[in-house]
Design an enzyme around this catalytic site. Structure first.
Site, PDB file in Angstrom:
ATOM      1  N   GLU A  51      -1.833  -8.272 -11.530  1.00  0.00           N
ATOM      2  CA  GLU A  51      -3.143  -7.688 -11.661  1.00  0.00           C
ATOM      3  C   GLU A  51      -4.027  -8.450 -12.890  1.00  0.00           C
ATOM      4  O   GLU A  51      -3.173  -8.086 -14.035  1.00  0.00           O
ATOM      5  CB  GLU A  51      -3.048  -6.446 -11.635  1.00  0.00           C
ATOM      6  CG  GLU A  51      -4.293  -5.742 -11.676  1.00  0.00           C
ATOM      7  CD  GLU A  51      -4.332  -4.179 -11.756  1.00  0.00           C
ATOM      8  OE1 GLU A  51      -4.341  -3.459 -10.728  1.00  0.00           O
ATOM      9  OE2 GLU A  51      -4.285  -3.592 -12.724  1.00  0.00           O
ATOM     10  N   ASP A  58      -8.892  -7.333  -9.993  1.00  0.00           N
ATOM     11  CA  ASP A  58      -9.216  -5.714  -9.900  1.00  0.00           C
ATOM     12  C   ASP A  58     -10.573  -5.539 -10.521  1.00  0.00           C
ATOM     13  O   ASP A  58     -11.171  -5.896 -11.648  1.00  0.00           O
ATOM     14  CB  ASP A  58      -8.260  -5.020 -10.726  1.00  0.00           C
ATOM     15  CG  ASP A  58      -8.169  -3.453 -10.486  1.00  0.00           C
ATOM     16  OD1 ASP A  58      -8.667  -3.136  -9.310  1.00  0.00           O
ATOM     17  OD2 ASP A  58      -8.269  -2.704 -11.463  1.00  0.00           O
ATOM     18  N   ARG A  77       0.181  18.933  21.419  1.00  0.00           N
ATOM     19  CA  ARG A  77      -0.503  18.589  20.236  1.00  0.00           C
ATOM     20  C   ARG A  77       0.310  17.549  19.417  1.00  0.00           C
ATOM     21  O   ARG A  77      -0.366  16.880  18.507  1.00  0.00           O
ATOM     22  CB  ARG A  77      -0.390  20.008  19.389  1.00  0.00           C
ATOM     23  CG  ARG A  77      -0.761  19.946  17.823  1.00  0.00           C
ATOM     24  CD  ARG A  77      -2.255  19.184  17.887  1.00  0.00           C
ATOM     25  NE  ARG A  77      -3.332  19.571  18.823  1.00  0.00           N
ATOM     26  CZ  ARG A  77      -4.211  18.805  19.065  1.00  0.00           C
ATOM     27  NH1 ARG A  77      -4.381  17.660  18.471  1.00  0.00           N
ATOM     28  NH2 ARG A  77      -5.427  19.338  19.841  1.00  0.00           N
ATOM     29  N   LYS A  84      -0.703   3.189  -0.637  1.00  0.00           N
ATOM     30  CA  LYS A  84      -1.375   4.740  -0.596  1.00  0.00           C
ATOM     31  C   LYS A  84      -1.553   5.037   0.860  1.00  0.00           C
ATOM     32  O   LYS A  84      -2.736   4.736   1.619  1.00  0.00           O
ATOM     33  CB  LYS A  84      -2.859   4.472  -1.193  1.00  0.00           C
ATOM     34  CG  LYS A  84      -2.980   4.440  -2.760  1.00  0.00           C
ATOM     35  CD  LYS A  84      -4.462   4.115  -3.509  1.00  0.00           C
ATOM     36  CE  LYS A  84      -4.283   3.907  -4.737  1.00  0.00           C
ATOM     37  NZ  LYS A  84      -5.665   3.607  -5.318  1.00  0.00           N
ATOM     38  N   LYS A 134       1.267  -4.452 -12.538  1.00  0.00           N
ATOM     39  CA  LYS A 134      -0.030  -4.136 -12.966  1.00  0.00           C
ATOM     40  C   LYS A 134      -0.212  -3.889 -14.500  1.00  0.00           C
ATOM     41  O   LYS A 134       0.599  -4.223 -15.433  1.00  0.00           O
ATOM     42  CB  LYS A 134      -0.188  -2.623 -12.286  1.00  0.00           C
ATOM     43  CG  LYS A 134       0.051  -2.840 -10.606  1.00  0.00           C
ATOM     44  CD  LYS A 134      -0.062  -1.500  -9.885  1.00  0.00           C
ATOM     45  CE  LYS A 134      -1.375  -0.829  -9.910  1.00  0.00           C
ATOM     46  NZ  LYS A 134      -2.479  -1.616  -9.289  1.00  0.00           N
TER      47      LYS A 134
END
Length: 301
Positions: free
Chosen positions: A203, A224, A106, A141, A173
């Site tokens: 950004e 963005d 596994r 992320k 940002k």
């Protein structure tokens, strides 16, 4: 297809990650199912099989799972990380003490299925924009504890990495700008703080903010949530600011690199890339990638 200039995972990282996964899975008493049903002296042969097409990543982690479980287990890889495979491809053969093979199964499959899924999903994005000069990038992320592995898988799938963490690049940002009081001032402060090898990115959300940012000369501007028309105009503004023609734009060191983010998926990435931006960042290739179906099948002779 094998990706050129392959990245390499540290063997220490591999061992640490796999050992932690085995400790988690074996718990306090080990594999009590195999202990109860499989005699100590029994051996087994098995194959790792791809059950759907994809890009394979995690072979060294799978090998480490079996090796750390029992050094007597023999792991014979038949493909390499970065290889694209079809269904029913045998990825590796495993043989040795049966209890160890079953206990490591596994953990080996978890790494292979997850990382191959990330690489396969990344490859789908990269294939969509292969006719352009843009690169698809992953972000911070990632699943906690698996960042290095997931970013490795992204690169194996033909993508690029944005930044690994908060310490290897400066990304200013909207919240940094709100606190510091302005785009230009934030960029200047970052330049004064950073060493000469640290990149500075800012950004922006409007073309007016882009023009302000370009005056302060960051290394990269993150555009963005701009649609294709705004992105095309941003590319033109960047070109004009650098005093370049469109023909000279790609690869010229005088211009700022442009990165697009927001609303990036397999349906939109082509139109985004065709605007002329350099990079397209998305969390989907790490956070939304489905696992690749891979199984371990015991060979009964």
């Amino acid at each position: 297809m094998t990706v050129p200039n392959l990245p390499v995972l540290s063997p220490f990282l591999i061992e640490d990650q796999v050992r932690a996964a085995l400790v988690e899975d074996l718990g306090r008493a080990g594999d009590i199912t195999s202990q109860a049903t499989v005699a100590a002296g029994m051996t087994a042969k098995a194959e790792l099989n791809a059950r759907e097409p994809g890009v394979i990543v995690g072979m060294e982690l799978a090998a480490a799972a079996f090796r750390l479980m029992d050094p007597a287990i023999v792991f014979e890889p038949l493909v390499r990380d970065g290889d694209r495979v079809e269904p029913d491809t045998v990825l590796a053969r495993v043989s040795g003490p049966a209890r160890g093979v079953l206990a490591a199964e596994r953990v080996a499959l978890n790494f292979l299925m997850h990382l191959s899924g990330v690489a396969t999903y990344t490859a789908a994005f990269a294939d969509e924009i292969a006719h352009t000069t843009a690169r698809v990038c992953c972000t911070r992320k990632t699943i906690p504890g698996l960042r290095a592995l997931e970013k490795y898988a992204v690169r194996m799938g033909g993508g690029s990495s944005h930044r690994y963490g908060l310490d290897d690049a400066i990304l200013i940002k909207d919240n940094h700008i709100a606190v510091s009081g302005g785009i230009a001032g934030a960029i200047r402060a970052a330049r004064e703080f950073a060493g000469h090898l640290v990149k500075v990115e800012v950004e922006v959300t409007t073309l007016e903010e882009l023009e302000e940012a370009l005056e302060a000369a960051p290394d990269v501007v993150l555009l963005d949530n701009m649609g294709p028309e705004l992105l095309r105009r941003a590319v033109e503004i960047n070109c004009d600011c650098a005093g370049l023609t469109n023909d000279d734009y790609v690869g010229d060191p005088r211009r700022v690199k442009l990165e697009a983010s927001g609303n990036v998926n397999l349906k939109t990435i082509r139109s985004i890339a065709e605007t002329g931006v350099d990079y397209i960042s998305t969390s989907k290739i790490t956070m939304a990638a489905p696992t690749l179906d891979i199984g371990l099948d015991v060979v009964v002779s």
